[in-house]
Design a protein around this motif. Structure first.
Motif, mmCIF file in Angstrom:
data_model
loop_
_atom_site.group_PDB
_atom_site.id
_atom_site.type_symbol
_atom_site.label_atom_id
_atom_site.label_comp_id
_atom_site.label_asym_id
_atom_site.label_seq_id
_atom_site.Cartn_x
_atom_site.Cartn_y
_atom_site.Cartn_z
ATOM 1 N N THR B 298 0.840 -1.200 0.000
ATOM 2 C CA THR B 298 0.000 0.000 0.000
ATOM 3 C C THR B 298 0.879 1.256 0.000
ATOM 4 O OG1 THR B 298 -1.912 -1.042 1.028
ATOM 5 C CG2 THR B 298 -1.646 1.327 1.398
ATOM 6 N N ILE B 299 0.517 2.188 -0.871
ATOM 7 C CA ILE B 299 1.307 3.426 -1.027
ATOM 8 C C ILE B 299 0.464 4.594 -0.527
ATOM 9 C CG2 ILE B 299 2.401 4.954 -2.727
ATOM 10 C CD1 ILE B 299 2.469 2.161 -4.461
ATOM 11 N N THR B 300 1.003 5.324 0.434
ATOM 12 C CA THR B 300 0.227 6.401 1.059
ATOM 13 C C THR B 300 0.868 7.752 0.760
ATOM 14 O OG1 THR B 300 -0.356 4.883 2.835
ATOM 15 C CG2 THR B 300 -0.749 7.217 3.244
ATOM 16 N N VAL B 301 0.040 8.670 0.293
ATOM 17 C CA VAL B 301 0.500 10.044 0.049
ATOM 18 C C VAL B 301 -0.141 10.940 1.103
ATOM 19 C CG1 VAL B 301 0.611 11.940 -1.602
ATOM 20 C CG2 VAL B 301 0.591 9.576 -2.427
ATOM 21 N N ARG B 302 0.675 11.726 1.752
ATOM 22 C CA ARG B 302 0.147 12.713 2.703
ATOM 23 C C ARG B 302 0.553 14.096 2.235
ATOM 24 N NH1 ARG B 302 1.833 10.214 8.417
ATOM 25 N NH2 ARG B 302 0.416 8.433 8.416
ATOM 26 N N SER B 303 -0.423 15.000 2.328
ATOM 27 C CA SER B 303 -0.133 16.353 1.862
ATOM 28 C C SER B 303 -0.802 17.396 2.748
ATOM 29 C CB SER B 303 -0.626 16.518 0.416
ATOM 30 O OG SER B 303 -0.459 17.860 0.005
ATOM 31 N N ASP B 304 -0.150 18.535 2.861
ATOM 32 C CA ASP B 304 -0.764 19.673 3.556
ATOM 33 C C ASP B 304 -1.257 20.713 2.543
ATOM 34 O OD1 ASP B 304 1.585 20.674 2.586
ATOM 35 O OD2 ASP B 304 2.219 21.620 4.456
ATOM 36 N N GLY B 305 -1.243 20.335 1.279
ATOM 37 C CA GLY B 305 -1.687 21.253 0.231
ATOM 38 C C GLY B 305 -0.547 22.038 -0.392
ATOM 39 N N ARG B 306 0.595 22.025 0.259
ATOM 40 C CA ARG B 306 1.762 22.722 -0.285
ATOM 41 C C ARG B 306 2.868 21.735 -0.658
ATOM 42 N NH1 ARG B 306 1.255 28.180 1.471
ATOM 43 N NH2 ARG B 306 -0.966 28.541 1.363
ATOM 44 N N THR B 307 2.942 20.686 0.111
ATOM 45 C CA THR B 307 3.988 19.686 -0.086
ATOM 46 C C THR B 307 3.354 18.312 0.070
ATOM 47 O OG1 THR B 307 4.505 19.549 2.238
ATOM 48 C CG2 THR B 307 5.696 21.216 0.983
ATOM 49 N N GLN B 309 4.303 13.940 1.027
ATOM 50 C CA GLN B 309 5.257 12.889 1.370
ATOM 51 C C GLN B 309 4.662 11.556 0.973
ATOM 52 O OE1 GLN B 309 5.833 13.735 5.611
ATOM 53 N NE2 GLN B 309 8.013 13.804 5.197
ATOM 54 N N ILE B 310 5.496 10.620 0.638
ATOM 55 C CA ILE B 310 5.022 9.302 0.243
ATOM 56 C C ILE B 310 5.570 8.253 1.204
ATOM 57 C CG2 ILE B 310 5.050 7.574 -1.591
ATOM 58 C CD1 ILE B 310 5.043 9.847 -3.575
ATOM 59 N N PHE B 311 4.680 7.374 1.629
ATOM 60 C CA PHE B 311 5.067 6.295 2.532
ATOM 61 C C PHE B 311 4.677 4.978 1.860
ATOM 62 C CE2 PHE B 311 4.054 10.033 4.938
ATOM 63 C CZ PHE B 311 5.012 10.098 5.928
ATOM 64 N N THR B 312 5.547 4.006 2.003
ATOM 65 C CA THR B 312 5.218 2.704 1.419
ATOM 66 C C THR B 312 5.182 1.637 2.502
ATOM 67 O OG1 THR B 312 7.508 2.157 0.953
ATOM 68 C CG2 THR B 312 6.305 3.329 -0.775
ATOM 69 N N GLU B 313 4.378 0.628 2.254
ATOM 70 C CA GLU B 313 4.206 -0.448 3.220
ATOM 71 C C GLU B 313 5.464 -1.315 3.303
ATOM 72 O OE1 GLU B 313 0.669 -3.701 4.108
ATOM 73 O OE2 GLU B 313 1.113 -3.124 2.053
ATOM 74 N N ARG B 314 6.144 -1.464 2.167
ATOM 75 C CA ARG B 314 7.378 -2.261 2.171
ATOM 76 C C ARG B 314 8.367 -1.686 1.153
ATOM 77 N NH1 ARG B 314 3.422 -6.005 0.243
ATOM 78 N NH2 ARG B 314 3.550 -6.267 -2.020
#
Lengths: 146, 314
Positions: B298-307, B309-314
């Motif tokens: 699972t690939i997760t993108v988090r954003s505050d609207g300006r920047t 970050q991407i997190f991956t499960e493995r």
């Protein structure tokens, strides 16, 4: 139950993905489909008992080049397998696609035996399904569904 | 004699304290570097500018779920609303991936469900989702398709009296006042064809300066239609259409979208040869960073609207 029912869900490259009403999925070579088979077409899968006995790997692959016989039906060779883990019988097509069936169909057979899987297009069932889905969409969109 | 003994002792003590302090600093630095700050694991890449400041701006979270050879994307809006785009290939995808993720987010309902198109690998888990989780609204095209799964999905939507949004190019979906969800395709003509992929709902999500493009299984004909419509397709994050099939993601499309990151939802060793070599080559040659659910989970993108970050499960 001597046949399974389903629908050609979609084409993926050279393969047709058939989704059965019991949620099983089967891959069928697109080139070996009956000519009337398109995505959305309802089909029956029938189990054709063998005229020969135990199949070998060679005969299995040799017959996998069968072409579509008619506009509405086609057959592919399949091998009977027994899955000890789930205690279920299954048919395996030469492309590795596997289909579970009821045990009574396999009563006269044994593991490794060659059979045929026949796919038959059912235009009446296709129309009936389309009508049911359209009616549902009309309900959802207040009779303005496409 | 006594004085010199004390002096030596004091020096030894000072040396020991100094050594202990050095060791403490080294250990702290090592611990700081080796311990992940917070789950999810394997944070990778890439603020586009500045630093992520989630303290001042509520975060958008988008999880491209690892549902094997299928699609399911969960969105948690800055205001706390949830949205699901597609529902994987099977009931197991709902049971093992979609619903557990919703629960881990403490979500109690889906505010919006989008069915991009009725192919099994996009709706297979939806009957179970609809049976077990409250859904406020469903966006779908209303294209006719004849599988039992689709019929079940439509029946559940009707029986649960969930409002259905007939979704076309130009529809603006509502989830959160901070987000814009613009539907770029399909149009009526595409929905009337017997081609489910090219009648996929394509959505451009924008949170301030960050945009993401969700493309369903759109292939070249729908890409062309969207480009011809003059829609703004630019996005930093592109969910690659149709599991990376060479039937889509044309060079013209990629140039117009100009993504920094491409995410491919695809099953390991799938029988369809997805993602296509041509597509991977086009992405790589365009300097687009590629993430794949078959490799990264699972690939997760988090954003505050300006920047972002991407997190991956493995």
């Amino acid at each position: 139950m001597d046949e399974l029912r389903g629908v050609i869900d979609r084409f993926e490259g050279t393969l047709a993905v058939i989704v059965l009403d019991d949620a099983q999925q089967l891959l069928w070579p697109r080139a070996l489909l009956p000519t009337l088979a398109q995505p959305g077409t309802a089909v029956h899968l029938q189990f054709v008992l063998p005229s020969s006995t135990i199949a070998s790997e060679e005969s299995c692959s040799a017959e996998s080049t069968l072409s579509a016989e008619t506009e509405i039906s086609a057959e592919l060779p399949a091998k009977v397998l027994y899955d000890a883990l789930s205690d279920r019988w299954q048919l395996e097509l030469t492309n590795g696609s596997v289909l579970y069936w009821t045990a009574e169909m396999f009563a006269p057979l044994e593991a490794g035996q060659l059979v045929k899987l026949r796919l038959v297009v059912d235009l009446e069932d296709t129309a009936a399904r389309r009508k049911r889905v359209q009616s549902l969409l009309d309900d959802l969109f207040g009779d303005s569904g496409t | 004699m006594r004085r010199s003994y004390v002096k030596v002792k004091r020096r030894q003590l000072q040396w020991s304290v100094f050594s202990f302090l050095v060791l403490l600093v080294v250990l702290s630095v090592w611990l700081l570097l080796s311990t992940p700050a917070e789950p999810p694991p394997s944070p990778v890449v890439t603020p586009t500018e500045g630093t992520l400041t989630t303290a001042s701006r509520p975060p958008l979270t988008v999880a491209f779920l690892d549902v094997g050879q299928g699609d399911a994307t969960l969105i948690h809006s800055p205001g706390g609303n949830t949205m699901l785009i597609d529902g994987g290939n099977s009931r197991a995808d709902a049971e093992k991936v979609i619903l557990p993720t919703l629960k881990s987010w403490n979500a109690t309902r889906l505010n919006l469900l989008v069915i991009t198109h009725p192919d099994q690998d996009h709706i297979g888990g939806l009957p179970h989702v609809l049976e077990s989780f409250p859904v406020d609204r469903v966006a779908l095209t209303g294209q006719v398709h004849t599988t039992q799964t689709y019929e079940k999905v439509l029946t559940l939507i009707r029986d649960k009296k969930i409002p259905a949004i007939k979704t076309r190019r130009g529809t603006m979906l509502e989830l959160d006042p901070l987000l814009t969800l613009a539907v770029l395709g399909p149009d009526d003509a595409a929905v009337e064809q017997n081609d489910t992929n090219n009648a996929s709902i394509v959505i451009r999500l924008t949170y301030d300066r960050i945009s993401m493009l969700f493309t369903g299984d759109a292939e070249k004909p729908e890409e062309e239609a969207i480009l011809e419509s003059g829609a703004d397709v630019r996005a930093q994050i592109l969910k690659v259409a149709h599991h990376g099939s060479p039937s889509g993601s044309s060079q013209r499309w990629l140039q117009a979208v100009a993504p920094e990151v491409a995410i491919i939802s695809v099953g390991k060793e799938n029988p369809f040869g997805h993602p296509g070599y041509e597509v991977l080559t086009r992405l790589t040659q365009s300097n687009i960073t590629v993430y794949r659910t078959d490799r990264h989970g699972t690939i997760t993108v988090r954003s505050d609207g300006r920047t972002y970050q991407i997190f991956t499960e493995r």
